[in-house]
Design a protein around this motif. Sequence first.
Motif, short mmCIF file in Angstrom:
data_model
loop_
_atom_site.label_atom_id
_atom_site.label_comp_id
_atom_site.label_asym_id
_atom_site.label_seq_id
_atom_site.Cartn_x
_atom_site.Cartn_y
_atom_site.Cartn_z
N VAL A 1 -26.45 -4.08 -17.05
CA VAL A 1 -27.35 -4.08 -15.90
C VAL A 1 -28.68 -4.71 -16.32
N PHE A 2 -29.02 -5.82 -15.69
CA PHE A 2 -30.30 -6.49 -15.91
C PHE A 2 -31.26 -6.09 -14.80
N VAL A 3 -32.46 -5.65 -15.16
CA VAL A 3 -33.44 -5.21 -14.17
C VAL A 3 -34.80 -5.84 -14.49
N SER A 4 -35.37 -6.54 -13.50
CA SER A 4 -36.73 -7.06 -13.63
C SER A 4 -37.59 -6.44 -12.53
N LYS A 5 -38.84 -6.84 -12.45
CA LYS A 5 -39.72 -6.31 -11.41
C LYS A 5 -39.27 -6.71 -10.02
N ASP A 6 -38.55 -7.83 -9.92
CA ASP A 6 -38.22 -8.37 -8.61
C ASP A 6 -36.73 -8.41 -8.29
N ASP A 7 -35.87 -8.11 -9.26
CA ASP A 7 -34.45 -8.28 -9.01
C ASP A 7 -33.64 -7.42 -9.97
N ALA A 8 -32.34 -7.34 -9.70
CA ALA A 8 -31.41 -6.64 -10.59
C ALA A 8 -30.02 -7.21 -10.37
N VAL A 9 -29.22 -7.22 -11.42
CA VAL A 9 -27.85 -7.73 -11.32
C VAL A 9 -26.99 -7.03 -12.36
N VAL A 10 -25.72 -6.83 -12.03
CA VAL A 10 -24.75 -6.23 -12.95
C VAL A 10 -23.79 -7.32 -13.42
N VAL A 11 -23.60 -7.39 -14.73
CA VAL A 11 -22.59 -8.27 -15.30
C VAL A 11 -21.43 -7.40 -15.77
N GLU A 12 -20.29 -7.52 -15.10
CA GLU A 12 -19.07 -6.84 -15.56
C GLU A 12 -18.34 -7.84 -16.44
N ILE A 13 -18.09 -7.47 -17.69
CA ILE A 13 -17.61 -8.46 -18.65
C ILE A 13 -16.50 -7.90 -19.53
N SER A 14 -15.53 -8.76 -19.85
CA SER A 14 -14.49 -8.45 -20.82
C SER A 14 -14.38 -9.63 -21.77
N SER A 15 -13.44 -9.59 -22.69
CA SER A 15 -13.29 -10.71 -23.62
C SER A 15 -12.68 -11.93 -22.94
N GLN A 16 -12.16 -11.73 -21.71
CA GLN A 16 -11.49 -12.83 -21.02
C GLN A 16 -12.30 -13.43 -19.87
N LYS A 17 -13.13 -12.62 -19.21
CA LYS A 17 -13.87 -13.13 -18.07
C LYS A 17 -15.07 -12.26 -17.77
N SER A 18 -15.88 -12.71 -16.82
CA SER A 18 -17.04 -11.93 -16.38
C SER A 18 -17.28 -12.20 -14.90
N ALA A 19 -17.97 -11.28 -14.25
CA ALA A 19 -18.32 -11.44 -12.84
C ALA A 19 -19.62 -10.69 -12.58
N LEU A 20 -20.33 -11.12 -11.54
CA LEU A 20 -21.63 -10.55 -11.22
C LEU A 20 -21.58 -9.80 -9.90
N ARG A 21 -22.37 -8.74 -9.80
CA ARG A 21 -22.59 -8.08 -8.51
C ARG A 21 -24.06 -7.66 -8.42
N THR A 22 -24.53 -7.55 -7.18
CA THR A 22 -25.92 -7.20 -6.96
C THR A 22 -26.01 -5.97 -6.06
N PHE A 23 -27.03 -5.91 -5.22
CA PHE A 23 -27.29 -4.71 -4.44
C PHE A 23 -26.24 -4.48 -3.36
N GLU A 24 -25.93 -3.20 -3.16
CA GLU A 24 -25.08 -2.78 -2.05
C GLU A 24 -25.84 -1.71 -1.27
N ASP A 25 -26.19 -2.03 -0.03
CA ASP A 25 -27.01 -1.13 0.79
C ASP A 25 -28.32 -0.78 0.10
N GLY A 26 -28.88 -1.74 -0.61
CA GLY A 26 -30.18 -1.54 -1.25
C GLY A 26 -30.13 -0.89 -2.62
N ASP A 27 -28.94 -0.57 -3.12
CA ASP A 27 -28.81 0.11 -4.40
C ASP A 27 -27.83 -0.62 -5.31
N ILE A 28 -27.96 -0.36 -6.60
CA ILE A 28 -26.94 -0.76 -7.57
C ILE A 28 -26.54 0.49 -8.35
#
Length: 205
Positions: free
Chosen positions: A63-90
Amino acid sequence: MGVLTGISQRFDLIVLSSPAKSRVFSRIPQEISIRQTIQYASNLKDGVEKIISTPTIIGRNLVFVSKDDAVVVEISSQKSALRTFEDGDIIVTNHYEIEEMQKEQGDYYGSKYVPDDFYHLAMTKDGSKERYAKMRALLNNPVDFEKAKQILSSVSNIGTVQSVIAIPKKGDFWIANNGNQTPVTNREWINFSIKDLLSNCTFNS
């Protein structure tokens, strides 16, 4: 809210385990790539790019969090994908939420020589999903410091050995302290200022 793995003047990084099917042992340990990302990434976007471009060895939710944004990196040894806010929350626990990453989910593990309720909550996918759902039900906007303490206390268990609440826009965070007792969320929270902690530090970009 969660386990604060690293902080910089540009963003915070929170790392949670998420077992993946495949594991490899010939790549850079993720602890090193996380350390390099915290030190050298110029901003949140750059940090995310550094993490996903570095081959990893195990499954994680970052989970990356800055003053203005946030994002989740779901990662394995084979691939990765990103997700952001859902209904204002992560919300992040110890399983993959993104559909394409769910195919990467591996078996959970842990000692059976622990209480059954703790094993279920902390070491199984169903337990992770239960904690996720409980936090979702408890969240309302805005979540202040007192509300955050209540939420974390409600999902903590005997395996909760560290916990952090942060307000990125203010640069403040609190670390739970319960002496040698668990869960750590049951007593005091000690306040720190990122600006004060890093005021004498220099960073390379």
